[in-house]
Every structure is written in structure tokens, then in C-alpha cells.
Design a protein around this motif. Structure first.
Motif, mmCIF file in Angstrom:
data_model
loop_
_atom_site.group_PDB
_atom_site.id
_atom_site.type_symbol
_atom_site.label_atom_id
_atom_site.label_comp_id
_atom_site.label_asym_id
_atom_site.label_seq_id
_atom_site.Cartn_x
_atom_site.Cartn_y
_atom_site.Cartn_z
ATOM 1 N N GLY A 39 0.794 -1.225 0.000
ATOM 2 C CA GLY A 39 0.000 0.000 0.000
ATOM 3 C C GLY A 39 0.829 1.278 0.000
ATOM 4 O O GLY A 39 0.345 2.332 0.388
ATOM 5 N N THR A 48 -3.813 -0.284 3.157
ATOM 6 C CA THR A 48 -3.416 -1.443 3.955
ATOM 7 C C THR A 48 -3.648 -1.148 5.438
ATOM 8 O O THR A 48 -3.338 -0.061 5.919
ATOM 9 N N ARG A 66 -5.752 -5.721 2.816
ATOM 10 C CA ARG A 66 -5.551 -4.778 1.707
ATOM 11 C C ARG A 66 -6.914 -4.476 1.092
ATOM 12 O O ARG A 66 -7.589 -5.378 0.585
#
Ligand SMILES: *Cc1c(COP(=O)(O)O)cnc(C)c1O
Length: 398
Positions: free
Chosen positions: A155, A313, A350
């Protein structure tokens, strides 16, 4: 005679809200474009569609590179294309690794016989220009520096301009993976000095998986044309494919017609919205989602200031069962999110808010569903608190 043992029913996939690391949700317009009748791949009408797709890709990549086209294959085919066309056996390459996709680049470079200097970064953090400088001091003859712009496994959004400056000072090319950033965060190929880049269709372009947009500037193209050996993969050889997408229309392989239709429509949708508005939309929804998450105690994993707007994330709280939560989301809310890969497996989630799916409705749904999933495991989480925090972002109170 081999006979079939069962009856195969017509496809009827269940409804899903695709909020994972890809594929993302697709605009119905794109699906409709895919079901329009085929043209021959050398039909003048189809050639014009290819031209338009190239023009739209140049807009989305923000580049004037002539060599900009869509490879047949998913994002990894784009990675394979760029690295196998630019590297020859014995070449030196510097690759920054801060996640799964950096690792994949190393694998591909090694398979092409390159000598790879790995800059081992930390998962969840960017690679610093100082680390890149140090690598070039060690390997000043490196032909290219390859980095992932949007590392989907962590992320993190990697800043590129400083890295471009270092690479160019050493006469190396900058190669960038923008699979999860293209169409969801600024990607300014020309302005940032990116020499070659690739992407995929199923992340922020919101098109089904199947094509890999690539772009190479004249410097990268010159490297390609100076090769001493043929590109090892016939199928991915840009010296031939550029003649198919270019004026010459030299037959190489049959373009996946329906996928090109789909990509053209997805790009047209982006052009209608405007890149800047699209980036701002991703940024706003990511900010609102994260505010909601933090209100229920879910902490971001990626380094502050370098968080991807298209893929958020989150650290999984102590005592929470990763798989049980994801199963709950899928069963009760039809939502798909992603788990962690490699060293962060079981430690992070995620959540993709990509392209078509980056909107307030999905943010609201995902926050509610996450809060409910956590509650089902005895964790204190109030959906109302999450939504209130998100609303503050949407109403400009935060
Ligand atoms: C998804 C992804 C890829 C690979 O794309 P596929 O379409 O799965 O082949 C490569 N790099 C990054 C950063 C990605 O997120």
C-alpha cells in the motif's frame, strides 16, 4: 471416447463488490463494449480503434512517447515485456524491493541473464534516494533502475522524481511499475523522467484483466534497438510489436479484439472524468475510508505521507482472525478484500478503492462490513463511529 461426467451450467457468478487488490469493479459500459461484434484485427476500423487506444493511453500516462501500446497479457506481461526488452545477458540492473512486485521484477531480470543489485527496502516503506545513490555508487554501469510506483503488497506510493535524477546522473534508465497507480494517482511519465513503464487493466483503469499498457521513451527505445541479441521471448518482442501497433501494421499476433474494445472504453471513461478529478476522487475516498478505520481502531500499515489512495493497507488487530473476517465480509456483504502476502501474511488487510469502485457508497459499505466483522469476533467496533469519521472527511470537517 472420453465422455463428460457432469452437466456444465451456464455461468452465473454471484454478486461481488471487488474491494481487493484487483481485479476491481468494472463499469457496465466496459462490459458492454466487450460484447460488441468483432472486427478483423487488420480491418481499417479496428486499426483506427488501436490508434485511438494509443492516444488515450498517452493521455493517461501523460506522455508523448510514440511507443505506447497495450501488450496482450496481464500486468505481469507488462513487467516481462519491459525487462526482457531492455535487459540482455550480462547487463547490470538495480532493483528496489519493498514488496512482492519488486521481488517479481528481480526474478524476471535474473531470468533474462542480468546481474541484479537489489536495494532491499522495508515492507511498508518507500525506498529513499540515498539508498539508490549508494547502489549506483556500487554499480555505476547499471543499465537501469527499476522500482514499483504503487506496491500493491504494502500500500505504499513511491515518489519517483528524486530516483529519476539519480538514475539519469549515472546514465541509467528509470523503469517503473505503475500497475496500481495508473488511473488512480498521478503518473506523469514525461514530467517525472520515467523512461519506461508498464501497467495493467484490472486495477485503477477498471477494465477486466487481459492487457498491459506499456510506454517507452526514445532513450529506452534506442536501448531496445541497440540490442546485440534478439529479445528472448518472441511473443513479447517490442521490436516486432511496435511495427504492428505503428504505421506499418506488420502482422505479429492477433490482437485480443474484445479486450482492446474494453480498454478503449475504460480509457474513454477516464478522459470524460478527467485525470485530475479522478485522482482527487481516489484521494478523498481513501482519506474517508482510513478515517473511518482509525475510528474503530484499525491502524494503517503503510508509511505516513506515502499511502496509496487506490489500495489501503490496515494492520489486523491483535487476536483477530484474518481469514474469519474476510470470510464474513464475503458471506455477509459479498465484499472481497485482500489479505497480506509473504512476510505480512496474517498481519494486514488490503482494501482496494480502485477506479469505478472508489466511491462513497463502497466506503460506507466497507466500513460497516468491517465493523460488523470485527464485532462478530468480540472486538469493540461501532459502524456508526466509523461512518461518522468518514462523513467528517466528506463534509470537509476534517
Ligand atoms: C497486480 C500487479 C502486478 C501484476 O499484474 P497481473 O495483472 O496480476 O499480472 C504487477 N505489479 C503490481 C504493482 C501489481 O499490483
Amino acid at each position: 471416447m472420453l465422455t463428460l461426467k457432469k452437466e456444465y451450467r451456464e455461468l452465473a457468478p454471484s454478486e461481488r463488490v471487488l474491494l481487493g487488490p484487483g481485479p476491481s469493479g468494472v463499469d457496465p459500459r466496459v462490459l458492454r463494449a466487450m460484447s460488441t461484434p468483432l472486427l478483423g484485427h487488420l480491418d481499417p476500423e479496428f486499426l483506427e480503434i488501436m490508434n485511438e487506444t494509443g492516444e488515450l493511453l498517452r493521455y493517461v500516462f501523460q506522455t508523448s512517447n510514440t511507443l505506447t501500446l497495450a501488450m496482450s497479457g496481464t500486468g505481469s506481461a507488462g513487467m516481462d515485456t519491459i525487462l526482457s526488452n531492455l535487459l540482455e545477458p550480462g547487463d547490470k540492473a538495480i532493483i528496489a524491493v519493498c514488496g512482492v512486485f519488486g521481488e517479481r521484477m528481480v526474478d524476471i531480470a535474473l531470468r533474462n541473464g542480468a546481474e541484479v543489485k537489489v536495494i532491499q527496502g522495508e515492507w511498508g516503506r518507500i525506498v529513499e534516494p540515498e539508498a539508490v545513490e549508494a547502489a549506483f555508487r556500487e554499480v555505476p554501469q547499471a543499465k537501469l533502475l527499476a522500482v514499483v510506483h504503487a506496491e500493491t503488497s504494502t500500500g505504499v506510493l513511491q515518489p519517483l522524481t528524486d530516483l529519476a535524477a539519480v538514475a539519469h546522473r549515472y546514465g541509467a534508465l528509470l523503469v517503473v511499475d505503475c500497475v496500481t497507480s495508473l488511473g488512480g494517482a498521478p503518473v506523469l511519465i514525461d514530467e517525472w523522467g520515467v523512461d519506461a513503464a508498464y501497467s495493467g487493466t484490472q486495477k485503477c483503469l477498471s477494465c477486466p484483466p487481459g492487457l498491459a499498457p506499456v510506454t517507452l521513451n526514445d532513450k529506452a527505445r534506442a536501448v531496445l534497438h541497440r540490442r546485440k541479441s534478439k529479445v528472448p521471448s518472441w511473443y513479447l518482442d517490442l521490436t516486432m510489436i511496435e511495427r504492428y501497433w505503428g504505421q506499418e501494421r506488420f502482422y505479429h499476433h492477433t490482437a485480443p479484439i474484445s479486450m482492446v474494445y474494453a480498454l478503449r472504453e475504460a480509457l474513454r471513461i477516464i478522459a470524460e472524468e478527467g485525470l485530475e478529478a479522478r485522482w482527487a476522487r481516489h484521494e478523498l475516498n481513501a482519506r474517508a475510508f482510513l478515517a473511518g478505520c482509525e475510528a474503530i481502531g484499525l491502524k494503517p500499515f503503510a508509511q505516513e505521507g506515502h499511502r496509496l489512495p487506490s489500495l489501503i493497507t490496515l494492520r489486523i488487530p491483535e487476536g483477530i482472525d484474518d481469514v474469519a473476517v474476510r470470510q464474513f465480509l464475503l458471506r455477509e456483504y459479498k465484499i472481497e478484500i485482500g489479505g497480506g502476502l509473504g512476510p505480512v501474511k496474517g498481519q494486514i488487510w488490503r482494501v482496494g478503492l480502485m477506479g469505478y469502485n472508489s466511491n462513497r457508497l463502497n466506503v460506507t459499505l466497507a466500513l460497516t462490513a468491517l465493523a460488523e466483522a470485527l464485532k462478530a469476533q468480540g472486538y469493540q467496533a461501532s459502524a456508526a463511529a466509523a461512518l461518522e469519521a468518514a462523513d467528517k472527511v466528506y463534509t470537509g470537517q476534517e
